[in-house]
Design an enzyme around this catalytic site. Structure first.
Site, short mmCIF file in Angstrom:
data_model
loop_
_atom_site.label_atom_id
_atom_site.label_comp_id
_atom_site.label_asym_id
_atom_site.label_seq_id
_atom_site.Cartn_x
_atom_site.Cartn_y
_atom_site.Cartn_z
N ASP A 1 0.68 -1.16 0.01
CA ASP A 1 0.04 -0.02 -0.04
C ASP A 1 0.93 1.18 -0.06
O ASP A 1 2.06 0.97 0.17
CB ASP A 1 -0.96 -0.22 1.25
CG ASP A 1 -2.11 0.99 0.95
OD1 ASP A 1 -2.06 1.70 0.01
OD2 ASP A 1 -3.21 0.87 1.75
N GLU B 1 -10.09 7.39 5.20
CA GLU B 1 -9.00 6.42 6.10
C GLU B 1 -9.06 7.12 7.40
O GLU B 1 -10.09 7.45 8.03
CB GLU B 1 -7.75 6.86 5.39
CG GLU B 1 -7.51 6.12 4.00
CD GLU B 1 -6.48 6.03 3.41
OE1 GLU B 1 -5.51 5.78 4.12
OE2 GLU B 1 -6.10 6.22 2.18
C1 BGC Z 1 -4.87 3.43 0.41
C2 BGC Z 1 -5.24 2.60 -0.76
C3 BGC Z 1 -5.08 3.09 -1.70
C4 BGC Z 1 -3.60 4.02 -1.86
C5 BGC Z 1 -3.37 4.75 -3.29
C6 BGC Z 1 -3.67 4.13 0.45
O1 BGC Z 1 -3.68 5.12 1.40
O2 BGC Z 1 -4.89 2.74 1.56
O3 BGC Z 1 -6.66 1.98 -0.41
O4 BGC Z 1 -5.20 2.43 -3.18
O5 BGC Z 1 -3.48 4.72 -0.77
O6 BGC Z 1 -4.29 5.94 -3.32
C1 BGC Z 2 -2.68 10.31 -1.15
C2 BGC Z 2 -3.66 9.11 -1.21
C3 BGC Z 2 -3.12 8.08 -0.02
C4 BGC Z 2 -2.85 8.79 1.12
C5 BGC Z 2 -2.21 7.71 2.05
C6 BGC Z 2 -2.69 10.68 0.27
O1 BGC Z 2 -1.71 11.86 0.32
O2 BGC Z 2 -3.38 11.25 -1.83
O3 BGC Z 2 -3.80 8.33 -2.28
O4 BGC Z 2 -4.06 7.04 -0.06
O5 BGC Z 2 -1.96 9.80 1.18
O6 BGC Z 2 -2.14 8.24 3.42
#
Ligand code: BGC
Ligand code: BGC
Length: 651
Positions: free
Chosen positions: A331, A533
């Site tokens: 991830d 998140e």
């Molecule tokens: C998320 C994923 C996502 C990735 C890319 C991560 O923070 O947990 O679900 O696909 O970012 O954006």
């Molecule tokens: C990104 C997301 C990612 C996340 C992870 C963001 O800055 O844009 O894609 O999932 O960070 O924590």
């Protein structure tokens, strides 16, 4: 600030220094690139270029020509070129990077229209085609409810709403459209669907799951994979109408203690083994059987061991026992979640655990050089690298990437279909089918509250969320976290009312006090503002319906008593505590996070459609009851599967 965020900032600063250096170095490389074009392609007749050769032979041939740098580069997934890091086009050519992504909300600098994305992604594909072997890149995006980063696309309900529909055929059609709208911008890879079985709604990613029931998650997850990739045994599989998907996140994210995002699953070994192997693995096994070729590792830990460094889980169980032959991808910045004291050790443990592709968005150069050094000093074996790279190449050959035309005619046709009426009609159908009626009281005239609402001519509507596309779409829409306001094209709940029930008068007011005489029903739209998140984690006192919602409901009831129906529509990613409100509500429904086509709500309330949604999650009386809700009926407000019809009977 969390350690990872700090690290990310530090790295971003150092990467921008590397950036200044590499920009001048690369000026020279560009020139070399020009020379290269003029020389004859040395691999023109190589076996790996022969579409008729077997994948095995093509992989073998290509691997025999690659040196360790070429191989390590294939294992890297970098972010598009953004301030503070990422990879510019010429770096993709120079290094021969394996994959690129746009993280949540990472739109091209030129703008967030589909054409901006299409132009940019195709430039990355061109850049890859000009690299040493011309190995095509994977370009991944979070198409988690439609191609949801891009302005003007069709935005479907989030997975929790699709769980409420329990309709595999619908979910497969949504997968088809999502694939098409994502392909249109040139991307060939979607980080979707989420196959976690959700349990604790404190968790900020609850809405990204289909629900709490493993069988439901398995059936709908598989349908989604079929929709995105095409049916495995059909000619359609991985055709230009479809794309690769990454099932995520592996594994246990829904089981973490207290619903902390990226938290820890705390179970004794036997209990966990049983939970994993007899329960939560099922959606993954079924999706893999349906042809899912890539899988994303989860940020959570299991009894203190992060999934990114769990060799027993990834290598022994997933790749060994279950025989997964595809790509395991980390991830976003997942490497930094390993416990090693230094990036070097974290990366070593992650790759040795069995991760094949490294999503190291801004920091990819550090990852690349560190991994090369780890191979040189023997900390990571060449066999491990070969295993990873052969998996990556196998997936690329098998999904037809090497034969694909960049910016094909088909892709341009797909561009024209983005946000089309036909696509939006399916989203609208999904909104209708996900609408879940949880309470529908009999009124004094003998009708139900919903029947009286349908018959009313003058209706008051309250709540910011009634007329707000951004709120209805939730997180992962246009930006990573989602935003309130008119963020994209679509129809709000209120607009849908006016469109579908043209003969009725809708009065949009900011408080019960302003509702005018003669009103025959009140509709209050309340719920959650967008989040994603960890930012959406709600612990302790969280998960109560907010003050705005509570005030609207209380005041409406005070003003009207039982004389007219007070109807509440929740826009929410999860159950909210309604204890103080429930007695003041005559009809209650959850629209979940419906997305851009909210006329689907009016189709049910004022049109011919009947309710068909059923809650995919047990709804507790208060958020303090979450830990007991599956074992103690007295703390349950609405049981799993509750769904009522207009006449008040159960579905
Ligand atoms: C998320 C994923 C996502 C990735 C890319 C991560 O923070 O947990 O679900 O696909 O970012 O954006
Ligand atoms: C990104 C997301 C990612 C996340 C992870 C963001 O800055 O844009 O894609 O999932 O960070 O924590």
């Amino acid at each position: 600030m969390r350690k990872v965020d700090l690290l990310r900032m530090k790295r971003a600063a150092s990467v921008s220094m590397i950036f200044v250096l590499s920009a001048s170095m690369l000026a020279g490389c560009e020139k070399k690139g020009e020379d290269k074009k003029e020389t004859k392609d040395p691999y023109k007749n190589a076996i790996f270029r022969d579409a008729k050769a077997s994948t095995e032979d093509r992989v073998k041939d290509l691997m025999s020509k690659m040196d360790i740098k070429d191989k390590v580069a294939q294992m890297i997934m970098a972010e598009r070129n953004v301030e503070g890091g990422g990879a510019a086009y010429n770096m993709v050519t120079q290094y021969g990077l394996g994959a690129m992504l746009s993280g949540g909300g990472s739109a091209p600098v030129t703008g967030n229209e589909a054409q901006d994305w299409n132009d940019e992604i195709n430039k990355y594909k061109e850049a890859a085609s000009e690299s040493k072997f011309g190995i095509p890149i994977l370009y991944g995006v979070d198409s988690v409810h439609g191609n949801s980063n891009v302005y003007g696309t069709t935005i479907f309900p989030h997975q929790i709403g699709l769980g409420a529909t329990d309709d595999e055929d619908l979910v497969e059609r949504i997968g088809n459209i999502t694939a098409s709208e994502t392909r249109a911008i040139g991307s060939n890879y979607a980080f979707s669907p989420v196959l976690g079985v959700a349990y604790d709604e404190h968790w900020g990613r609850f809405y990204e799951c289909f629900g709490e029931n493993t069988d439901l998650v398995t059936r709908l997850g598989t349908a989604y994979v079929n929709g995105l990739q095409g049916r495995k045994d059909s000619d359609d599989f991985m055709s230009q109408d479809h794309l690769l998907c990454s099932i995520k996140h592996f594994v246990g994210e829904g089981q973490v203690k207290n619903g902390y995002n990226q938290g820890n699953v705390e179970m004794d070994e036997k209990e966990w083994d049983d939970k994993l192997k007899n329960d939560i693995i099922k959606p993954y096994v079924s999706a893999i059987e349906a042809g899912a070729k890539t899988l994303m590792v989860s940020y959570n830990s299991i009894n203190g061991v992060n999934c990114h460094e769990n060799k027993e889980l990834i290598t022994d169980y997933l790749k060994g026992e279950l025989g997964f032959k595809g790509i395991v991808i980390s991830d976003y910045d997942g490497v930094e979640h390993c416990k090693g004291s230094d990036y070097k050790f974290q990366l070593r443990d992650c790759v040795n655990a069995g991760v094949d592709m490294l999503m190291e968005p801004l920091d990819w150069q550090n990852c690349y050089h560190t991994l090369l050094n780890l191979v040189r000093d023997g900390s990571v074996s060449e066999e491990r690298i070969d295993d990873a790279v052969s998996r990556i190449l196998t997936v690329k050959f098998d999904s037809g990437l090497f034969e694909e035309e960049i910016n094909s005619k088909k892709e341009q046709d797909q561009m024209k279909q983005i946000g089309s009426d036909e696509h939006r009609a399916v989203a609208r159908e999904a909104v209708s089918k996900s609408l879940t009626l949880l309470k529908n009281e009999k009124m004094s005239d003998g009708n139900t509250a919903i029947q009286d609402l349908a018959a009313a001519n003058k209706i008051a509507v309250m709540g910011e969320a009634a007329d707000d596309i951004g709120t209805q779409c939730g997180g992962w829409t246009i930006s990573w976290t989602g935003n309130k306001g008119k963020t994209t094209i679509g129809t709000t709940i209120l607009e849908g009312f006016k469109e579908v029930a043209k003969d009725k008068e809708f009065e949009y007011v900011d408080s019960a006090e302003h509702i005018s005489d003669g009103t025959q029903a009140v509709v209050i739209v309340a719920g959650e503002d967008p989040y994603s998140e960890t930012q959406g984690d709600s612990t302790g006192f969280g998960l109560f319906l907010d003050d705005e919602g509570t005030t609207m409901i209380t005041e409406a009831k005070e003003k009207f008593g039982d004389s007219i129906p007070i109807v509440v529509i929740l826009v929410t990613g999860r159950p909210l505590t309604l204890k103080d409100n429930i007695d003041n509500i005559d009809a209650l429904m959850s629209a979940w996070l419906p997305g851009s086509e909210c006329a689907g709500i009016a189709d049910v309330l004022f049109g011919d459609k009947e309710f068909s949604g059923k809650t995919p999650v047990t709804w507790p009386v208060t958020s303090f009851d979450i830990s007991d809700k599956l074992t103690d009926d007295s703390v349950v407000l609405f049981k799993y599967g509750t769904g009522l019809k207009k006449d008040g009977s159960a579905i």
